[in-house]
Design a protein around this motif. Structure first.
Motif, short mmCIF file in Angstrom:
data_model
loop_
_atom_site.label_atom_id
_atom_site.label_comp_id
_atom_site.label_asym_id
_atom_site.label_seq_id
_atom_site.Cartn_x
_atom_site.Cartn_y
_atom_site.Cartn_z
N ASN A 174 -50.50 -52.05 -53.58
CA ASN A 174 -51.64 -52.82 -54.09
C ASN A 174 -51.88 -54.00 -53.15
O ASN A 174 -51.13 -54.21 -52.19
CB ASN A 174 -51.39 -53.30 -55.52
N GLN A 229 -61.90 -48.68 -46.03
CA GLN A 229 -61.52 -49.02 -47.40
C GLN A 229 -60.02 -49.10 -47.60
O GLN A 229 -59.55 -49.64 -48.61
CB GLN A 229 -62.13 -48.03 -48.40
N ARG A 266 -61.53 -55.56 -57.63
CA ARG A 266 -62.55 -54.51 -57.63
C ARG A 266 -62.24 -53.47 -56.56
O ARG A 266 -61.61 -53.77 -55.54
CB ARG A 266 -63.94 -55.12 -57.40
N GLU A 267 -62.74 -52.28 -56.76
CA GLU A 267 -62.53 -51.21 -55.79
C GLU A 267 -63.28 -51.52 -54.50
O GLU A 267 -64.42 -51.99 -54.52
CB GLU A 267 -63.03 -49.88 -56.39
N SER A 280 -65.48 -50.62 -51.56
CA SER A 280 -66.49 -49.59 -51.40
C SER A 280 -66.56 -49.08 -49.96
O SER A 280 -66.85 -49.86 -49.05
CB SER A 280 -67.86 -50.13 -51.80
#
Length: 438
Positions: A26, A355, A393-394, A396
């Motif tokens: 993470n 990403q 947040r993911e 993009s």
């Protein structure tokens, strides 16, 4: 070409290549604060110095400059490393490069104040602000045409057309530049910056001197002489500023050129990185000159850009997998960080992973490759990536840098520059530039 649909595919390719990429589970490591002497950073993420070539002819920030730093200010990055700012007119890399002097001081102060104000409004904290002080040396173009000021003749760059000897900067001029870097640091402090970077990377003047093995005199030959301008300029900057003002450097630890024309290599070993002298230099900067922060990079964006910014889009054919280039940058940085574990080092060369770059950045911090992670091209394309990381947040893939190299194409064409793919303003400018060229 970047074709990876999952992180596992990236890891599989890295294993096939036999390279180490330290991905984390993470991005938590990026969100941790960091304390430096006199300063606390709210997180471990930095925006690298990304030049837009969009200042005014007299060196002030212009409209596009201000818009870029507005985006950076709202990004959430804990450290914003302001782009190259010339310390003298003949050392400007282009006619629109920023230039620090007494006449521009109020405008620079306004820029600094605005960055802090916008960041506090958006995130509740102000980022650490470093100004990069530069002399472009071999790449000086103050009027838009090449006006190189070189440390020594280099046949790798000059081929069969060596530059005239009068283009080699004199020892007397180098001595006076030490004082000019000091004055630039004092002005940066007056403008409100938290620190100054005595730029020593990517084969600009200070960086080129690190490989001046063949140069005679006080600034060439021995390690002491080749590092003299950097060491004395840092000392000059520290003497001209207060105790809490950070003096640092963005430092090339490997050029990607063979001895005697490259730093970070050894005689007879070709292009294989050798960290002996770079580590010796970094220890000197940290232990003797008191630097607590250092920004590490490698390569030359003009000659071997695959070394310092692995990419799909290059101006030449390269057989090297970009993941190999990412791993080389990480390995060189790790060697320095391990040799100086209490020095805060900023890592580079991460943007190619798109990403997946934040996980690589977090892993680099967790596994001791570096202390902070910096993004350059990624910041042009996706400045809000920092706030997305902070908010969980993911990331993009439709916003990330795709390492196409078009921002560099604009710069080489003499244009102002930004992300051609993600920003319609630069898309139009690129299309107009290509149309004129054809």
């Amino acid at each position: 070409m970047f074709h990876y649909k999952t992180l596992d595919e990236v890891k599989e390719q890295a294993q096939k290549l036999g390279v180490q990429l330290p991905f984390a589970e993470n991005t938590g490591a990026l969100c941790q604060p960091l304390t430096l002497p006199g300063h606390t950073l709210p997180n471990r993420m930095a925006i690298h110095p990304m030049e837009g070539c969009d200042g005014t002819p007299d060196g002030k920030p212009d409209r596009q400059t201000l818009l870029r730093y507005d985006r950076f200010a709202r990004s959430g990055a804990g450290l914003i490393w302001l782009e190259a700012v010339a310390v003298c007119p003949e050392g400007r890399a282009n006619p629109r490069q920023l230039w620090i002097n007494e006449q521009n001081l109020d405008v620079m102060k306004s820029l600094v104040d605005r960055i802090r104000e916008l960041s506090v409004q958006e995130h509740g904290f102000a980022p650490l602000l470093i100004m990069q002080a530069t002399h472009s040396g071999r790449y000086s173009k103050p009027q838009g045409t090449p006006a190189p000021i070189i440390a020594y003749n280099n046949p790798l760059f000059e081929k069969d057309s060596p530059l005239p000897k009068e283009r080699i900067i004199t020892d007397d001029r180098l001595k006076s530049l030490e004082e000019e870097f000091g004055r630039a640091a004092a002005l940066a402090e007056q403008a409100g910056f938290d620190g100054v970077d005595i730029k020593c990377c990517h084969r600009y003047l200070n960086s080129e001197l690190l490989s001046a093995y063949t140069r005679p005199g006080a600034y060439g030959g021995s390690f002491e002489n080749r590092t003299r301008l950097l060491r004395n300029s840092i000392a000059s900057a520290k003497a001209a500023t207060g105790q809490s003002f950070l003096v640092t450097s963005r430092l090339n630890i490997y050029d990607g050129f063979p001895y005697p024309y490259g730093f970070g290599v050894s005689e007879g070993q070709g292009l294989t990185p050798c960290m002996e002298e770079p580590i010796r230099l970094v220890k000197l900067l940290h232990q003797e000159l008191g630097l607590s922060l250092l920004n590490i990079t490698i390569g030359n964006p003009y000659v071997n850009p695959h070394v310092n910014r692995p990419a799909d889009g290059l101006p030449y054919e390269s057989e090297e997998d970009p993941l190999t280039g990412v791993a080389r940058m990480l390995s060189c940085t790790q060697a320095v960080q391990q040799a100086c574990p209490d020095l805060a080092i900023i890592g580079s060369g991460l943007s190619y992973l798109r990403q997946y770059a934040p996980l690589l950045a977090a892993g680099g911090i967790q596994e001791g490759y570096f202390t902070l992670a910096g993004f350059g091209r990624q910041s042009f394309a996706y400045p809000e990536i920092y706030s997305d990381i902070l908010s969980g947040r993911e990331i993009s893939p439709k916003k990330t840098c795709i390492s196409c190299g078009k921002c560099s194409e604009l710069m080489r064409a003499g244009q102002i520059t930004g992300c051609v793919i993600r920003d319609p303003y630069y898309t139009r400018l690129y299309q107009e530039t290509v149309a004129k060229k054809n």
